[in-house]
Scaffold this active site. Structure first.
Site, PDB file in Angstrom:
ATOM      1  N   GLN A   1       0.829  -1.207   0.000  1.00 54.18           N
ATOM      2  CA  GLN A   1       0.000   0.000   0.000  1.00 54.18           C
ATOM      3  C   GLN A   1       0.861   1.255   0.000  1.00 54.18           C
ATOM      4  OE1 GLN A   1      -2.810  -0.446   3.228  1.00 54.18           O
ATOM      5  NE2 GLN A   1      -3.539  -2.398   2.466  1.00 54.18           N
ATOM      6  N   ASP A   2       1.526   1.529   1.107  1.00 52.70           N
ATOM      7  CA  ASP A   2       2.464   2.642   1.170  1.00 52.70           C
ATOM      8  C   ASP A   2       3.554   2.294   2.176  1.00 52.70           C
ATOM      9  OD1 ASP A   2       0.896   2.951   3.473  1.00 52.70           O
ATOM     10  OD2 ASP A   2       1.021   5.135   3.428  1.00 52.70           O
ATOM     11  N   PRO A   3       4.657   3.045   2.190  1.00 54.50           N
ATOM     12  CA  PRO A   3       5.795   2.666   3.043  1.00 54.50           C
ATOM     13  C   PRO A   3       5.463   2.730   4.534  1.00 54.50           C
ATOM     14  CG  PRO A   3       6.458   4.253   1.356  1.00 54.50           C
ATOM     15  CD  PRO A   3       4.964   4.205   1.338  1.00 54.50           C
TER      16      PRO A   3
ATOM     17  N   ILE B   1       1.760   3.513  -3.315  1.00 53.59           N
ATOM     18  CA  ILE B   1       2.167   4.875  -2.967  1.00 53.59           C
ATOM     19  C   ILE B   1       3.619   4.791  -2.520  1.00 53.59           C
ATOM     20  CG2 ILE B   1       1.744   6.840  -1.435  1.00 53.59           C
ATOM     21  CD1 ILE B   1      -1.177   5.803  -1.201  1.00 53.59           C
TER      22      ILE B   1
ATOM     23  N   ALA C   1      -0.404   6.886   4.993  1.00 53.32           N
ATOM     24  CA  ALA C   1      -1.135   7.293   3.781  1.00 53.32           C
ATOM     25  C   ALA C   1      -1.123   8.800   3.553  1.00 53.32           C
ATOM     26  CB  ALA C   1      -2.566   6.774   3.816  1.00 53.32           C
TER      27      ALA C   1
END
EC number: 3.2.2.27
Length: 233
Positions: free
Chosen positions: A69-71, A138, A147
């Site tokens: 999803q994102d870091p 992302i 996020a």
């Protein structure tokens, strides 16, 4: 300063994606990301690792895609120095970072499915070098703000990466963990690639442990390449 001055991208990927870099959406991503770097806020991963997932796995080498999803937005302390957990690969952390709960569950399921020894560190770079693209939808995040870089527009770029791979490489094994990742099914051409889904490995989600996701990945890899994927770390 240009994006690739602070965030190097390999020649193979620059050639593969060259038509994207002059499009308005990408120029807007570049502008927003560089503005974030110049702000007082701390951005993860460090800019030199922004495209680490791409740099470790050239487009022609991609066999498996494990989409994140994102870091990670958290930090850890080493020698009284605060360091980022994120290092540019989905689900992965640096060699000295503590292993996050989601990654612990990934290792548990991998051991239960294939008998792979649970590693002592969470660096998945070896998988990337063997053809598993560990891409986050992302690519960046603000420290302690999950996020927070969704507004930058990275998903438009990561979607293009995926769609170009789906066109160029066949068949691919596409692993989508959790509902957010599974929205990308709409991008995948039907009957061309092997799609494997499972719940997200987060302890806040149910159903990942016991899902058999790594058995499914290994079976797909054997079907396509007639050999096992090496999951050792």
């Amino acid at each position: 300063m240009k994006l690739f001055d602070c965030a190097p991208l390999s020649l193979a990927w620059r050639e593969f994606l060259q038509s994207e870099f002059k499009k308005p959406y990408f120029l807007e991503i570049e502008k927003r990301y560089l503005e974030a770097l110049k702000s007082p806020k701390t951005i993860f991963p460090k800019s030199s690792n922004l495209f680490y997932a791409l740099n470790l796995t050239p487009p022609s080498a991609v066999k498996i895609i494990l989409l994140g999803q994102d870091p990670y937005h958290s930090t850890y302390l080493k020698n009284q120095q605060e360091l980022p957990v994120a290092m540019g690969l989905s689900f992965s952390v640096g060699k000295n970072a503590p292993i996050p709960p989601s990654l612990k569950n990934i290792f548990k399921e991998l051991h239960a499915n294939l008998g792979v020894s649970v590693p002592c560190c969470g660096d998945l770079s070896a998988w990337a070098k063997r053809g598993m693209l560990l891409l986050n939808a992302i690519l960046s995040v603000e420290k302690n703000q999950a996020a927070s870089h969704k507004r930058i527009g990275w998903e438009a770029f990561s979607d293009q990466i995926l769609m170009r791979l789906f066109e160029a490489n066949a068949p691919l094994i596409v692993v989508l963990l959790g509902k957010i990742a599974q929205k990308k099914i709409a991008l995948i051409p039907k009957n061309k690639h092997i799609i494997i889904t499972a719940p997200h490995p987060s302890p806040l989600s149910r159903g990942f442990l016991g899902s058999g996701v790594f058995t499914s990945i290994q079976n797909a890899h054997r079907e396509i390449y007639h050999k096992d994927f090496d999951f050792s770390l």
